[in-house]
Design a protein around this motif. Structure first.
Motif, PDB file in Angstrom:
ATOM      1  N   ALA D  74      -8.678  -3.873 -18.826  1.00 39.40           N
ATOM      2  CA  ALA D  74      -7.539  -4.433 -18.086  1.00 39.40           C
ATOM      3  C   ALA D  74      -7.929  -5.753 -17.438  1.00 39.40           C
ATOM      4  O   ALA D  74      -9.036  -5.888 -16.905  1.00 39.40           O
ATOM      5  CB  ALA D  74      -7.075  -3.449 -17.016  1.00 39.40           C
ATOM      6  N   PHE D  75      -7.006  -6.722 -17.502  1.00 34.07           N
ATOM      7  CA  PHE D  75      -7.213  -8.031 -16.876  1.00 34.07           C
ATOM      8  C   PHE D  75      -6.151  -8.248 -15.805  1.00 34.07           C
ATOM      9  O   PHE D  75      -4.965  -7.948 -16.020  1.00 34.07           O
ATOM     10  CB  PHE D  75      -7.111  -9.139 -17.929  1.00 34.07           C
ATOM     11  CG  PHE D  75      -8.151  -9.043 -19.007  1.00 34.07           C
ATOM     12  CD1 PHE D  75      -9.449  -9.463 -18.770  1.00 34.07           C
ATOM     13  CD2 PHE D  75      -7.834  -8.516 -20.264  1.00 34.07           C
ATOM     14  CE1 PHE D  75     -10.420  -9.373 -19.767  1.00 34.07           C
ATOM     15  CE2 PHE D  75      -8.799  -8.413 -21.257  1.00 34.07           C
ATOM     16  CZ  PHE D  75     -10.092  -8.848 -21.017  1.00 34.07           C
ATOM     17  N   PHE D  76      -6.588  -8.796 -14.683  1.00 36.72           N
ATOM     18  CA  PHE D  76      -5.648  -9.005 -13.565  1.00 36.72           C
ATOM     19  C   PHE D  76      -6.240  -9.973 -12.557  1.00 36.72           C
ATOM     20  O   PHE D  76      -7.448 -10.222 -12.567  1.00 36.72           O
ATOM     21  CB  PHE D  76      -5.309  -7.669 -12.905  1.00 36.72           C
ATOM     22  CG  PHE D  76      -6.465  -6.715 -12.716  1.00 36.72           C
ATOM     23  CD1 PHE D  76      -7.378  -6.906 -11.693  1.00 36.72           C
ATOM     24  CD2 PHE D  76      -6.646  -5.628 -13.581  1.00 36.72           C
ATOM     25  CE1 PHE D  76      -8.431  -6.016 -11.511  1.00 36.72           C
ATOM     26  CE2 PHE D  76      -7.708  -4.734 -13.410  1.00 36.72           C
ATOM     27  CZ  PHE D  76      -8.602  -4.934 -12.376  1.00 36.72           C
ATOM     28  N   PRO D  77      -5.399 -10.510 -11.660  1.00 35.52           N
ATOM     29  CA  PRO D  77      -5.922 -11.372 -10.591  1.00 35.52           C
ATOM     30  C   PRO D  77      -6.589 -10.537  -9.510  1.00 35.52           C
ATOM     31  O   PRO D  77      -6.460  -9.304  -9.503  1.00 35.52           O
ATOM     32  CB  PRO D  77      -4.664 -12.068 -10.050  1.00 35.52           C
ATOM     33  CG  PRO D  77      -3.512 -11.245 -10.472  1.00 35.52           C
ATOM     34  CD  PRO D  77      -3.931 -10.444 -11.670  1.00 35.52           C
ATOM     35  N   PRO D  78      -7.291 -11.179  -8.565  1.00 39.79           N
ATOM     36  CA  PRO D  78      -7.881 -10.444  -7.445  1.00 39.79           C
ATOM     37  C   PRO D  78      -6.814  -9.607  -6.746  1.00 39.79           C
ATOM     38  O   PRO D  78      -5.659 -10.006  -6.634  1.00 39.79           O
ATOM     39  CB  PRO D  78      -8.399 -11.557  -6.527  1.00 39.79           C
ATOM     40  CG  PRO D  78      -8.686 -12.696  -7.457  1.00 39.79           C
ATOM     41  CD  PRO D  78      -7.621 -12.608  -8.516  1.00 39.79           C
ATOM     42  N   MET D  79      -7.210  -8.443  -6.251  1.00 40.00           N
ATOM     43  CA  MET D  79      -6.268  -7.512  -5.654  1.00 40.00           C
ATOM     44  C   MET D  79      -5.770  -8.003  -4.297  1.00 40.00           C
ATOM     45  O   MET D  79      -6.491  -8.664  -3.560  1.00 40.00           O
ATOM     46  CB  MET D  79      -6.948  -6.163  -5.452  1.00 40.00           C
ATOM     47  CG  MET D  79      -7.186  -5.423  -6.742  1.00 40.00           C
ATOM     48  SD  MET D  79      -8.751  -5.855  -7.535  1.00 40.00           S
ATOM     49  CE  MET D  79      -9.136  -4.263  -8.268  1.00 40.00           C
ATOM     50  N   THR D  80      -4.558  -7.585  -3.969  1.00 46.02           N
ATOM     51  CA  THR D  80      -3.954  -7.995  -2.696  1.00 46.02           C
ATOM     52  C   THR D  80      -3.189  -6.840  -2.047  1.00 46.02           C
ATOM     53  O   THR D  80      -2.095  -7.032  -1.502  1.00 46.02           O
ATOM     54  CB  THR D  80      -2.991  -9.181  -2.912  1.00 46.02           C
ATOM     55  OG1 THR D  80      -2.040  -8.818  -3.936  1.00 46.02           O
ATOM     56  CG2 THR D  80      -3.714 -10.427  -3.364  1.00 46.02           C
ATOM     57  N   GLY D  81      -3.761  -5.654  -2.102  1.00 49.35           N
ATOM     58  CA  GLY D  81      -3.087  -4.502  -1.502  1.00 49.35           C
ATOM     59  C   GLY D  81      -3.275  -4.439   0.003  1.00 49.35           C
ATOM     60  O   GLY D  81      -3.701  -5.399   0.636  1.00 49.35           O
ATOM     61  N   GLY D  82      -2.937  -3.298   0.571  1.00 48.98           N
ATOM     62  CA  GLY D  82      -3.179  -3.042   1.988  1.00 48.98           C
ATOM     63  C   GLY D  82      -2.071  -3.548   2.892  1.00 48.98           C
ATOM     64  O   GLY D  82      -1.148  -4.173   2.465  1.00 48.98           O
TER      65      GLY D  82
END
Lengths: 147, 82, 147, 82
Positions: D74-82
């Motif tokens: 899987a490819f994705f940008p840096p996470m931004t949860g929380g």
């Protein structure tokens, strides 16, 4: 910005919802809740908390004002009970709301550290063996050193 | 006349929560010496000042604090709330 | 020890009460709640959170296990929503319970720091001007350095 | 055959959330090179690898990670949860 000192129980969930609901000015809400622990030997009958009416509110309001001066807080809540409580009962809570999670966490820890050692509350533990005043811990006084 | 308050085991050792004291003491420390001279129970309560805290007019202070104009002095052990 | 990833709203107060009530094994409970903030210019229409089903639960369970290995935790809760939310809506919460307040605070901060940068969630802000993916912050990655 | 997943703006740029890829690549980096060679939209999505994160079988890893036995990348940008 609320400080409440009361004998009656409080509803942690209702207080937390009232504090956090719809708060689009602050993305981060932290709460701390203090609960009566059973003793290691398991025979705590009840805990009684004495306080100094007048000075208590004054001390808590000062601690809260100090926290607001140091961090970007949009709101702040301190509730502390006195009187008799049993194991598992909630003694007190603090809540902080900030746009920044680090501020919300640090302010809540600051409130707790100062409340522990600078607000005039005293705990007495009552067991089948008798009653004993809880001794203060050196680590609680030491915790103030970091602020 | 100063209101003198006692909390937690200080209150229990002295046997009352509050009393009015006529005093010429100029500092908290002098007030403590006067009280200790009164009776054994005061002597017992104030035996180790390092185990006690003091508030003057509801602000924490120390045993050197002056008493001029003060209405209320409170003695108690270190706090254990939270 | 609970991890929940869900589209539906959760009731912060009910979750906090269920987590903390009667907990005489742990005198300290800390919660953190993340709330959708309105934008500085005040025109956030909604936020949409995308996640990676499967990996999300796996990542959160690992973060939670790491926290339990490092601190004396009696319980731990992570709830994180995905899908569309409006300003003031609650995005997520963590809760920690410990006999020691420092452990409860540190574990909650640890959970948040790792959740921010290691759990596969992505936020998109939708305003009248269009939609934009929220950029990650260097400070969030830096926050991991302290653990 | 490997399942390749895309999230957030990587998904939007490539135009699909998931595809099956037949590949002889031995590392994630080689797989990226194969994808970039396909079409402009892949080239655009993978232009700056420092802005991307990669997970192999749902564990975060890096672009050197081997692909032997792997089922899902899987490819994705840096996470931004929380």
């Amino acid at each position: 910005m609320t400080v409440r000192v009361q004998e009656a129980p409080f509803d942690l969930g209702a207080e937390t919802n009232a504090f956090a609901t719809g708060r689009s000015d602050a993305g981060a809400v932290v709460t701390f809740t203090g609960i009566v622990r059973d003793l290691a030997r398991g025979d705590l009958d009840r805990m009684v908390i004495e306080h100094y009416p007048g000075m208590t509110e004054r001390a808590l309001e000062k601690i809260e004002a100090d926290a607001r001066a140091r961090w970007d807080l949009r709101d702040c809540l301190i509730i502390h009970r006195y009187g008799a409580m049993g194991p598992g009962d909630m003694i007190m809570m603090v809540a902080t709301a900030s746009p920044h999670r680090a501020d919300a966490f640090q302010a809540a820890e600051f409130l707790m550290d100062y409340l522990k050692s600078r607000a005039p509350f005293w705990k007495k533990e009552i067991t089948s063996d008798g009653a004993e005043w809880v001794a203060s811990k050196a680590e609680d006084e030491d915790a103030l050193g970091r602020w | 006349m100063i209101d003198v308050l006692y909390f937690a085991w200080v209150r229990e050792r002295i046997g009352l929560p509050k009393e009015q004291v006529e005093t010429n003491a100029t500092t908290v420390g002098e007030l403590v010496e006067e009280l200790k001279a009164r009776e054994e129970r005061y002597e017992a309560a104030f035996a180790d000042l390092s185990a006690l805290r003091v508030a003057v007019d509801q602000d924490l202070t120390d045993f050197d604090a002056p008493l001029a104009g003060v209405r209320e002095v409170a003695f108690f052990p270190p706090m254990t709330g939270g």
